[in-house]
Scaffold this motif. Sequence first.
Motif, short mmCIF file in Angstrom:
data_model
loop_
_atom_site.label_atom_id
_atom_site.label_comp_id
_atom_site.label_asym_id
_atom_site.label_seq_id
_atom_site.Cartn_x
_atom_site.Cartn_y
_atom_site.Cartn_z
N ILE A 281 0.82 -1.26 0.08
CA ILE A 281 0.00 0.02 -0.09
C ILE A 281 0.93 1.14 0.00
O ILE A 281 1.82 1.43 0.79
CB ILE A 281 -1.00 -0.03 1.14
N THR A 282 0.70 2.06 -1.28
CA THR A 282 1.70 3.33 -1.23
C THR A 282 0.73 4.61 -1.07
O THR A 282 -0.66 4.47 -0.75
CB THR A 282 2.31 3.27 -2.60
N ILE B 299 -0.38 6.58 -3.25
CA ILE B 299 -1.44 6.55 -4.31
C ILE B 299 -2.62 5.61 -4.22
O ILE B 299 -3.54 5.57 -4.93
CB ILE B 299 -0.84 6.37 -5.74
N SER B 300 -2.46 4.68 -3.27
CA SER B 300 -3.64 3.56 -3.17
C SER B 300 -4.70 4.18 -2.65
O SER B 300 -4.50 4.92 -1.60
CB SER B 300 -2.94 2.39 -2.09
N THR B 301 -5.83 3.40 -2.70
CA THR B 301 -6.96 4.07 -2.05
C THR B 301 -7.02 3.76 -0.57
O THR B 301 -6.45 2.82 -0.17
CB THR B 301 -8.24 3.05 -2.73
N SER C 268 -5.25 4.95 1.67
CA SER C 268 -3.76 4.55 2.07
C SER C 268 -3.76 5.04 3.69
O SER C 268 -2.79 4.46 4.38
CB SER C 268 -2.75 4.92 1.15
N PHE D 124 -8.06 2.06 -13.46
CA PHE D 124 -8.38 2.30 -12.09
C PHE D 124 -9.71 2.49 -11.75
O PHE D 124 -10.19 2.43 -10.82
CB PHE D 124 -7.40 3.53 -11.52
N GLU E 46 -10.74 -3.62 -10.77
CA GLU E 46 -9.50 -3.09 -10.33
C GLU E 46 -9.46 -2.83 -8.72
O GLU E 46 -8.99 -3.38 -7.76
CB GLU E 46 -8.79 -2.08 -11.11
N PHE E 47 -10.58 -1.91 -8.59
CA PHE E 47 -10.49 -1.24 -7.12
C PHE E 47 -11.12 -1.93 -6.24
O PHE E 47 -10.93 -1.73 -4.70
CB PHE E 47 -11.01 0.31 -7.35
N GLN F 152 -4.72 -3.54 -5.00
CA GLN F 152 -4.47 -2.85 -6.22
C GLN F 152 -5.32 -1.68 -6.64
O GLN F 152 -5.36 -0.89 -7.32
CB GLN F 152 -4.36 -3.73 -7.69
N LYS G 23 -6.37 2.09 -6.67
CA LYS G 23 -5.81 3.21 -6.83
C LYS G 23 -6.75 4.14 -7.34
O LYS G 23 -6.61 5.28 -7.85
CB LYS G 23 -4.72 3.12 -8.21
N SER H 283 -9.59 7.25 -6.48
CA SER H 283 -9.90 8.32 -5.27
C SER H 283 -11.11 7.99 -4.59
O SER H 283 -12.10 7.53 -5.31
CB SER H 283 -9.84 9.59 -5.88
#
Length: 276
Positions: free
Chosen positions: A162-163, A165-167, A169, A233, A238-239, A244, A246, A248
């Motif tokens: 988790i970075t 830019i991850s949802t 985070s 994304f 994906e979300f 994974q 990403k 908002s």
Amino acid sequence: MKKMISLEIKRALFNKKMLISLIVGMLISGHQIWLYLHTNDVGNMKQMVGYFEEQAMDAPDYLWSAWIGESGMLFNGFLFFLILPLLAAFPHGNSYMLDEKNGYLKSVFTRTKKKNYYFAKWIATFFSGGLAVIIPLILNFLFFMTLFPIIGPYPETAHAGITDISTLSHLFYSTPFLYVGLFFIIIFIFAGIYATLSLIVTFFTDYSFIIFSFPFLIILFGTMILDLADLSFLSPQEFLYPFQAKISLPLLVLEMCSFLILSLFSYLHFGMRGTD
């Protein structure tokens, strides 16, 4: 209305197809656990955690990267979220078509208003889809909670991938249980939406295979289109997989509400028009 909703929910939850969806989901979840245990030296990992705790140091935060929602190293997580629309649609997605074929629909319309039946059907199908998907995920997470201590997560370990830019985070590293809980809610809602999308297809076909596979195919096709536009994304494919995600939060909520409104009003529209 309440009695109709209660009846439909019982029909949606207590049937063989619901049991099959749960079994398939739990088999994938259970296999992910088995793979994790056989590809990692769990005993050594626990010893490391104990050593770090004894030294008053930040112990490895294995819990948050082990469960199927954050385990990006194993195929099972990808597989579960790939077939998620099928798992959601299977318990009750073709129930309207069956009600119409076996004469149940005519019987119900003599005892309640049509709009009550259609709304109850949508609610029950929504909850059946959500529960069929979320129960295996929750059990998977609870298993790993019994395996590893509740420590972290720590950004420096990067175990869960988790970075910034991850949802969500910021929640993952500050209040991880809130993060996991919110993802459970998001997944539940989208699984419910997928299940109700199957209901809409029943007005156009009597083939159960098409009804069950419609949400899967439409999401897969949509993901391909978004991928070509470099907007993958935005795809639930994906979300919904926390590992994974990403997107908002405002975009996610907007997409969720749009799908909910589209599903509910489309089903009520075709239903009331078809039985006038």
